[in-house]
Design an enzyme around this catalytic site. Structure first.
Site, PDB file in Angstrom:
ATOM      1  N   GLU A  85       0.824  -1.212   0.000  1.00 46.24           N
ATOM      2  CA  GLU A  85       0.000   0.000   0.000  1.00 46.24           C
ATOM      3  C   GLU A  85       0.860   1.265   0.000  1.00 46.24           C
ATOM      4  OE1 GLU A  85      -2.981  -0.151  -0.767  1.00 46.24           O
ATOM      5  OE2 GLU A  85      -3.257  -2.304  -0.448  1.00 46.24           O
ATOM      6  N   HIS A 122       1.620   2.141  -3.509  1.00 46.69           N
ATOM      7  CA  HIS A 122       0.534   2.951  -4.077  1.00 46.69           C
ATOM      8  C   HIS A 122       0.656   4.407  -3.608  1.00 46.69           C
ATOM      9  CE1 HIS A 122      -1.876  -0.031  -6.094  1.00 46.69           C
ATOM     10  NE2 HIS A 122      -2.146  -0.723  -5.007  1.00 46.69           N
ATOM     11  N   HIS A 148       3.115   6.314  -5.492  1.00 43.92           N
ATOM     12  CA  HIS A 148       2.588   6.616  -6.824  1.00 43.92           C
ATOM     13  C   HIS A 148       1.787   7.924  -6.788  1.00 43.92           C
ATOM     14  CE1 HIS A 148       0.688   4.575 -10.652  1.00 43.92           C
ATOM     15  NE2 HIS A 148       1.493   5.572 -10.955  1.00 43.92           N
TER      16      HIS A 148
END
Length: 693
Positions: free
Chosen positions: A477, A480, A483
């Site tokens: 996570e 992510h 990102h």
């Protein structure tokens, strides 16, 4: 009736926030603020869209596409707060608003992307795009908007537009109810343990977490196992009470299909019928064809080919693992046939026998706080990011934490929020989201990114301890989150994780690799009592056992992916029965009876709580093909933190959002597209290829 100005000035969702880093002013927001804020924000964007579509000026990128990108700022702001809370910290009042808003927001989106005058302007620009002098990023935004309009039904006749609008609005209502039903089932269940006999086999860390869960539910002095994965999986792994394992497992497996008001089978049947109708209106044979047309995979056949290529060796390995479990049970004198609620229990014993590796011995070295630090240190070494905890900031729950993110020159990158612990107001699973996404169109907007987990709290005064899988989830996570944090684009449409579903898991799954780097583990896997690092022999055994039980893990995942893609390839769904279909789909692939799907259909929120991963659960595997090959790029240099490779990774993957077609983005980083070979090796389902000199 209060004036519009009065409503705006009194509503904290619509005012500028003077909080640190302009974080949402959670503590001043009441439930009653949401619906008025939504109404005002919807009206505001509708007026903006009407002005763009009705302009007498000839369409330009600036007055049409950029104007579209600027529209709806208030709606993004309100929705960003509301939908993060409905996932992470909801209640009956928020859920009621969520049910009200789902069809209204779908209707609003339809009104934009089915607007004939607006689409005409976008279409005119798209037809002449090569002569407009646009930058590469502007061309990408124009292409993406054109695709979105077409896929939303902008080219349909009025009657078909009306029917499609009705379908999309109904699907939004059903998806919301599906998710709320699953949460209600999870919230309602608790396995209360009272006697030492009930606790048989449970290690101290699990007893402490279960005691804390009981205390949170007003059952001090007792122990509670919940349906949170971080609670029930270790219970299934360690409890020697087979009867209790069976009881808890069946409750876990049957979420969403217990009959009564929270049963999801009728919702699934209606959603499947509506999705078939939606695809047909848009000119596609199946819903899977529709969804996959705008992904890397492109077709259901490409998805099925990949799934089948991995399924065969995975199933073979799982059957070998099953035989090992059966032998282990017999060697103990347990006269049983392995059932799904037995797998984790006997697998733990086999792991001890084969690798001398006991989860109860590993877990004390994986403190939540230290693994958070490990994720931050990895980001520093790869991407030059620094994390400074913010102590005084508005919170939507006392447990959440926040960090200011900067680079080595002191530039402000964004804010990272961590919400790590399971609670009854939070849906299960783990995810990343944004309260605010990065963009440069209306100024240098820095992101506010949140990771939400469901780890078990430690007992009173004790740290939260993670399994190695929990630690991997945290790194996943956080990949992510990076990102979103590293996003460096101008236009909001392209920012952060706004990429194809079968590409979005690349940054997250790739980041998991760094958890297993020995120098990271030596530094951050430290015993919570003694502070001693993970012993070298234990580290070696942990690395050696990384692919233990991988047949099981791959099979339970692939089964869900097969059911998802099979379901959305249907055309005849008049008498759809979710339970019968699931059984038929699993029979087709010869699903081992000792393993169940990772997400059974009645609680498959990836697929039915909105459209996100419908026909797309395969995406984790597709992205894993990429991530296994991408990490090889580092290994080929002999340095997992190679600066040049990390710089390319940041430029073309983590910071690039949707600037490029996913395949082109990957090739820009790696120079080519990968084959599944590296994935099979990573999962231990194939031997590494060696070359002889």
């Amino acid at each position: 009736m209060a004036s519009l100005e009065a409503l705006q000035s009194d509503n904290p969702l619509l005012k500028s926030w003077t909080t640190p880093f302009e974080l949402p002013s959670f503590e001043s927001i009441a439930t009653g603020h949401y619906r008025p804020a939504f109404d005002i924000a919807l009206a505001e964007q509708q007026a903006e869209i009407t002005a763009i579509a009705g302009s007498d000026d000839a369409p330009t990128f600036e007055n049409t596409v950029a104007a579209l990108e600027r529209s709806g700022a208030a709606l993004k702001r309100v929705g960003g707060v509301f939908f993060n809370l409905t996932g992470a910290h909801t209640n009956d009042a928020l859920q009621a608003i969520e049910r009200e808003m789902a069809p209204l927001l779908a209707k609003h989106r339809n009104s934009i992307f089915m607007n004939e005058a607006l689409f005409r302007r976008v279409d005119m620009l798209h037809q002449s795009k090569d002569h407009l002098g646009l930058s590469a990023e502007q061309l990408r935004v124009l292409d993406r908007y054109h695709t979105i309009f077409v896929r939303a039904g902008a080219r349909l006749e009025e009657g078909d537009k009306k029917r499609l609008s009705e379908i999309v609005e109904r699907l939004a209502t059903l998806g919301t109810q599906f998710s709320q039903n699953v949460l209600a089932d999870e919230k309602a269940y608790q396995l209360v343990l009272e006697t030492e006999e009930d606790l048989a086999g449970l290690p101290s860390f699990l007893r402490e977490a279960a005691a804390q869960a009981a205390e949170d539910r007003g059952l001090s002095g007792k122990y509670v196992i919940t349906l949170s994965r971080s609670s029930i999986e270790p219970f299934l792994q360690f409890s020697s009470r087979r009867d209790l394992r069976e009881q808890a497992f069946k409750a876990w497996a049957r979420r969403g299909e217990g009959g009564g008001t929270t049963d999801n089978k009728a919702i699934i049947a209606e959603m499947v019928r509506l999705r078939v109708a939606r695809a047909s209106l848009l000119g596609y044979e199946t819903f899977a064809d529709f969804k996959l047309a705008d992904t890397m995979a492109k077709t259901p056949q490409a998805v099925l080919s990949l799934l089948q290529e991995v399924w065969t060796p995975a199933r073979r390995r799982a059957m070998e693992e099953r035989d090992d479990l059966q032998s282990q049970a017999q060697s103990r004198g347990d006269n049983i046939v392995i059932e799904p609620w037995d797998w984790r229990y006997y697998a733990e014993q086999v792991r001890i026998a084969k690798h001398n590796l006991d989860e109860a011995a590993i877990k004390p070295y994986f403190q939540l706080d230290r693994i958070i630090e490990a994720a931050f240190e990895t980001a520093r070494r790869l991407f030059d990011l620094y994390f400074e905890e913010i102590r005084d900031f508005p919170r939507y729950h006392p447990d959440i934490r926040a960090w200011k993110v900067t680079n080595s020159t002191g530039d402000f990158v964004g804010v990272f929020i961590g919400d790590y612990f399971a609670r009854s107001s939070k849906r299960s699973g783990a995810w990343m989201s944004a309260f605010r996404s990065q963009e440069k169109l209306i100024g240098d907007v820095r992101p506010i990114i949140v990771n939400v987990m469901n780890f078990s709290k430690g007992g009173r005064g004790e740290p939260s301890l993670l399994s190695f899988d929990d630690a991997r989830t945290l790194f996943h996570e956080f990949g992510h989150a990076l990102h979103g944090l590293l996003s460096n684009v101008t236009y909001p449409l392209l920012a952060g994780t706004s990429v194809s579903t079968d590409f979005v898991e690349l940054p997250s799954q790739l980041y998991e690799h760094w958890l297993s780097q020995p120098d990271i583990l030596r530094r951050y896997a430290t015993h919570y009592k003694t502070g001693e690092p993970l012993p070298e022999d234990l580290l070696a055994r942990l690395m050696e056992a990384r692919n233990f039980n991988q047949g099981f893990a791959t099979v339970e995942y692939l089964a869900s992916a097969f059911v998802d893609i099979d379901l959305h390839r249907l055309t005849d769904v008049d008498n759809f029965d979710a339970e019968a279909f699931e059984r038929t789909s699993l029979d087709r692939i010869e699903m081992p009876r000792e393993i169940i799907m990772r997400h059974r259909t009645p609680h498959f929120t990836h697929v039915f709580s909105g459209d996100g991963y419908s026909s797309g659960y395969y995406s984790y595997l597709w992205s894993e093909v990429l991530d296994a090959d991408a990490f090889n790029a580092f290994e080929e240099t002999g340095d997992a933190f190679n600066a040049d490779t990390a710089a390319r990774l940041k430029r073309y993957i983590y910071s690039a959002g949707n600037l490029r077609d996913p395949a082109e983005a990957y090739k820009a980083f790696r120079g080519r597209l990968p084959s599944p070979d590296a994935l099979l090796v990573k999962r231990g389902l194939a031997a590494p290829v060696t070359s002889e000199t």
